[in-house]
Design a protein around this motif. Structure first.
Motif, PDB file in Angstrom:
ATOM      1  N   HIS A 274     -16.605  30.628  58.863  1.00 16.40           N
ATOM      2  CA  HIS A 274     -15.211  30.878  59.250  1.00 16.40           C
ATOM      3  C   HIS A 274     -15.137  31.688  60.552  1.00 16.40           C
ATOM      4  O   HIS A 274     -14.428  31.317  61.492  1.00 16.40           O
ATOM      5  CB  HIS A 274     -14.514  31.615  58.104  1.00 16.40           C
ATOM      6  CG  HIS A 274     -13.115  32.064  58.411  1.00 16.40           C
ATOM      7  ND1 HIS A 274     -12.005  31.385  57.973  1.00 16.40           N
ATOM      8  CD2 HIS A 274     -12.653  33.132  59.117  1.00 16.40           C
ATOM      9  CE1 HIS A 274     -10.915  32.022  58.403  1.00 16.40           C
ATOM     10  NE2 HIS A 274     -11.274  33.089  59.097  1.00 16.40           N
ATOM     11  N   GLU A 275     -15.883  32.784  60.620  1.00 13.53           N
ATOM     12  CA  GLU A 275     -15.816  33.643  61.809  1.00 13.53           C
ATOM     13  C   GLU A 275     -16.355  32.922  63.039  1.00 13.53           C
ATOM     14  O   GLU A 275     -15.855  33.110  64.150  1.00 13.53           O
ATOM     15  CB  GLU A 275     -16.589  34.948  61.580  1.00 13.53           C
ATOM     16  CG  GLU A 275     -16.037  35.805  60.427  1.00 13.53           C
ATOM     17  CD  GLU A 275     -14.552  36.137  60.536  1.00 13.53           C
ATOM     18  OE1 GLU A 275     -14.042  36.255  61.674  1.00 13.53           O
ATOM     19  OE2 GLU A 275     -13.890  36.270  59.483  1.00 13.53           O
TER      20      GLU A 275
ATOM     21  N   LEU B 147      -8.581  38.724  61.031  1.00 15.12           N
ATOM     22  CA  LEU B 147      -7.809  38.305  62.202  1.00 15.12           C
ATOM     23  C   LEU B 147      -6.340  38.174  61.798  1.00 15.12           C
ATOM     24  O   LEU B 147      -6.032  37.662  60.752  1.00 15.12           O
ATOM     25  CB  LEU B 147      -8.336  36.957  62.682  1.00 15.12           C
ATOM     26  CG  LEU B 147      -8.140  36.674  64.155  1.00 15.12           C
ATOM     27  CD1 LEU B 147      -9.179  37.422  64.970  1.00 15.12           C
ATOM     28  CD2 LEU B 147      -8.287  35.192  64.405  1.00 15.12           C
TER      29      LEU B 147
ATOM     30  N   HIS C  72      -6.477  30.470  62.788  1.00 17.85           N
ATOM     31  CA  HIS C  72      -6.415  30.194  61.356  1.00 17.85           C
ATOM     32  C   HIS C  72      -5.693  28.876  61.102  1.00 17.85           C
ATOM     33  O   HIS C  72      -4.813  28.477  61.847  1.00 17.85           O
ATOM     34  CB  HIS C  72      -5.688  31.330  60.633  1.00 17.85           C
ATOM     35  CG  HIS C  72      -6.585  32.501  60.376  1.00 17.85           C
ATOM     36  ND1 HIS C  72      -6.132  33.781  60.303  1.00 17.85           N
ATOM     37  CD2 HIS C  72      -7.921  32.560  60.163  1.00 17.85           C
ATOM     38  CE1 HIS C  72      -7.145  34.588  60.066  1.00 17.85           C
ATOM     39  NE2 HIS C  72      -8.252  33.873  59.988  1.00 17.85           N
TER      40      HIS C  72
ATOM     41  N   HIS D 123     -13.695  31.061  64.734  1.00 21.12           N
ATOM     42  CA  HIS D 123     -12.905  31.885  65.669  1.00 21.12           C
ATOM     43  C   HIS D 123     -13.681  32.097  66.963  1.00 21.12           C
ATOM     44  O   HIS D 123     -13.122  32.029  68.063  1.00 21.12           O
ATOM     45  CB  HIS D 123     -12.627  33.271  65.079  1.00 21.12           C
ATOM     46  CG  HIS D 123     -11.645  33.276  63.952  1.00 21.12           C
ATOM     47  ND1 HIS D 123     -10.488  32.547  63.963  1.00 21.12           N
ATOM     48  CD2 HIS D 123     -11.649  33.957  62.771  1.00 21.12           C
ATOM     49  CE1 HIS D 123      -9.822  32.772  62.833  1.00 21.12           C
ATOM     50  NE2 HIS D 123     -10.507  33.617  62.096  1.00 21.12           N
TER      51      HIS D 123
ATOM     52  N   CYS E 193     -10.114  37.221  55.901  1.00 19.85           N
ATOM     53  CA  CYS E 193     -10.526  37.474  57.274  1.00 19.85           C
ATOM     54  C   CYS E 193      -9.548  38.447  57.902  1.00 19.85           C
ATOM     55  O   CYS E 193      -8.361  38.421  57.613  1.00 19.85           O
ATOM     56  CB  CYS E 193     -10.526  36.159  58.036  1.00 19.85           C
ATOM     57  SG  CYS E 193     -10.781  36.368  59.789  1.00 19.85           S
TER      58      CYS E 193
HETATM   59 ZN   LIG Z   1     -10.190  34.342  60.256  1.00 18.40          ZN
END
Ligand SMILES: [Zn+2]
Ligand SMILES: [Zn+2]
Length: 417
Positions: free
Chosen positions: A151-152, A28, A161, A155, A26
């Motif tokens: 996962h996204e 981020l 995380h 966020h 990811c």
């Molecule tokens: Zn992430």
């Protein structure tokens, strides 16, 4: 970053660190800390798939997005509604390279997606790298869109995380083929801390409870396999491993696939390193995988009949490699077998474990050489065996070598005023 991925914080980039960094992940930043306070105020959020040109069919994409939202809505009171035209809280898009949010994508591999924390405008938006080979099936080829979207969306809901390698919010992409995607115990706890618990959700009665990442301090911890790898000892459990290095103070947990390719399976039976041959073998069921320098050798996995096992042997419980004598002992049920590594033949017939290794329980879970003793693992115990006296010299907890010191009770002292 090394600390984050459960790697020894050595300060230098060793081969293992580089492997993790090259893994799809990811976008981020790992070092951002959001605190717990960023979250949506409302409990129903709208989302929209934007862009006229999608790298995949819109109907397939919508199906996956719905499934990814459902993971989060099934454990919290949050609801997610799709919108086709009007403005939405969360705008989802597939973008190439620079897409004007100062976080350009890097083409195939590397960064797969990123998302913005809850807020107005771009807040909550989710961007997927259109240059990835997105996949929808469970076969494990390409990048699984559901795993990345789940996962996204975490966020987009405000989760940072997680350093728990079993969590969906762990920053490295990990997808177990042919396995239903689930939030981990950690993910569920974290999202419920932000939004509360869904009235229909209970950790206790849920049919498929969210999996917990094994804890090295769990007194019931057992291992699937244990091996030497150069100076390290590696303990395998489910999808995870602990790497004990003589120079590192702490033994952190990480995913097996953070070091070895996804082709190396979870829930292993046995693993050993052949130092002379410079390879490592992984056993699961009737198959085994040979890796050199972290790369799967051609033609693998192969059948364990290669070693000369009769067809009645369906799996190997443990393998113990004798570096100087160039042979390996395999443990299967109540029997053990001696395999000559130089001639690639099984020597003689199998022997009974309780005759060859008095005091060692069978079937065994794992076996490894360490500091002059053979260590056998069975359930939550490990047996320290002296080869010279042919005796068990100690029976201790299985996780003893992971240096799990009982957390000292930090007794709060009452301050006198
Ligand atoms: Zn992430
Ligand atoms: Zn973006």
């Amino acid at each position: 970053m090394q600390r984050f991925f459960g790697l020894p914080p050595s300060g230098e980039l060793n081969q293992e660190t580089l492997v993790v960094m090259k893994k799809p992940r990811c976008g981020l930043s790992d070092v951002e800390h959001f605190g717990d306070t960023i979250r949506w105020k409302k409990r129903t959020l709208s989302y929209r798939l934007a862009g006229s040109t999608l790298p995949i069919s819109a109907s397939r994409a919508h199906k996956v997005l719905r499934a990814a939202w459902k993971l989060w809505s099934s454990v919290t009171p949050m609801k997610f509604r799709k919108r086709n035209r009007k403005e939405a809280d969360i705008v989802i898009s597939f973008n190439n390279g620079d897409h004007e949010d100062s976080a350009p994508f890097d083409g195939n591999g590397g960064v797969l997606a990123h998302a913005f924390l809850p807020g107005p405008g771009i807040g909550g938006d989710v961007h997927f790298d259109a240059d990835e080979e997105w996949s929808f099936n469970h076969s494990g080829t390409g990048v699984n869109l559901l795993a990345v979207a789940a996962h996204e969306f975490g966020h987009a809901l405000g989760l940072p995380h997680s350093s728990d390698p079993g969590a969906i919010m762990y920053p490295a992409y990990s997808f177990v083929p042919n396995n239903e995607l689930q939030l981990s115990f950690r993910d569920v706890k974290d999202i419920q801390r932000l939004y509360g618990v869904s009235p229909s959700f209970s950790l206790l009665v849920s049919k498929k409870p969210p999996p917990r990442t094994p804890d090295k301090c769990d007194p019931d911890l057992s291992f699937d396999a244990v091996t030497r790898l150069q100076q390290e000892i590696i303990f395998f459990k489910d999808r995870f491993m602990w790497r004990k290095h003589p120079q590192f103070h702490k033994t952190g947990i990480t995913l097996i696939n953070s070091l070895w390719p996804d082709t190396v399976p979870s829930y292993l039976d046995a693993v050993y390193e052949n130092v002379e041959g410079n390879f490592i073998l992984f056993f699961k069921g009737q198959q085994y995988w040979k890796l050199r320098q972290l790369t799967l050798s051609e033609g693998f996995p192969r059948n364990i009949s290669d070693f000369g096992f009769p067809s009645r042997i369906k799996s190997v419980d443990a393998a113990l490699h004798f570096r100087n004598e160039h042979y390996t002992v395999f443990f299967t049920g109540h029997e053990c077998w001696r395999y000559n590594e130089q001639q690639s033949v099984m020597e003689g017939s199998p022997m009974l474990i309780n005759q060859q290794w008095p005091g060692i329980p069978s079937p065994a879970d794992a076996a490894v050489f360490y500091e002059g003793f053979v260590h056998f693992f069975k359930g939550n115990l490990h047996y320290k065996y002296d080869l010279i006296s042919e005796h068990v010299v100690g029976i201790i907890s299985a996780n003893d070598l992971l240096e799990c010191k009982m957390e000292e009770n930090n007794q709060t002292t009452t301050e006198r005023r």
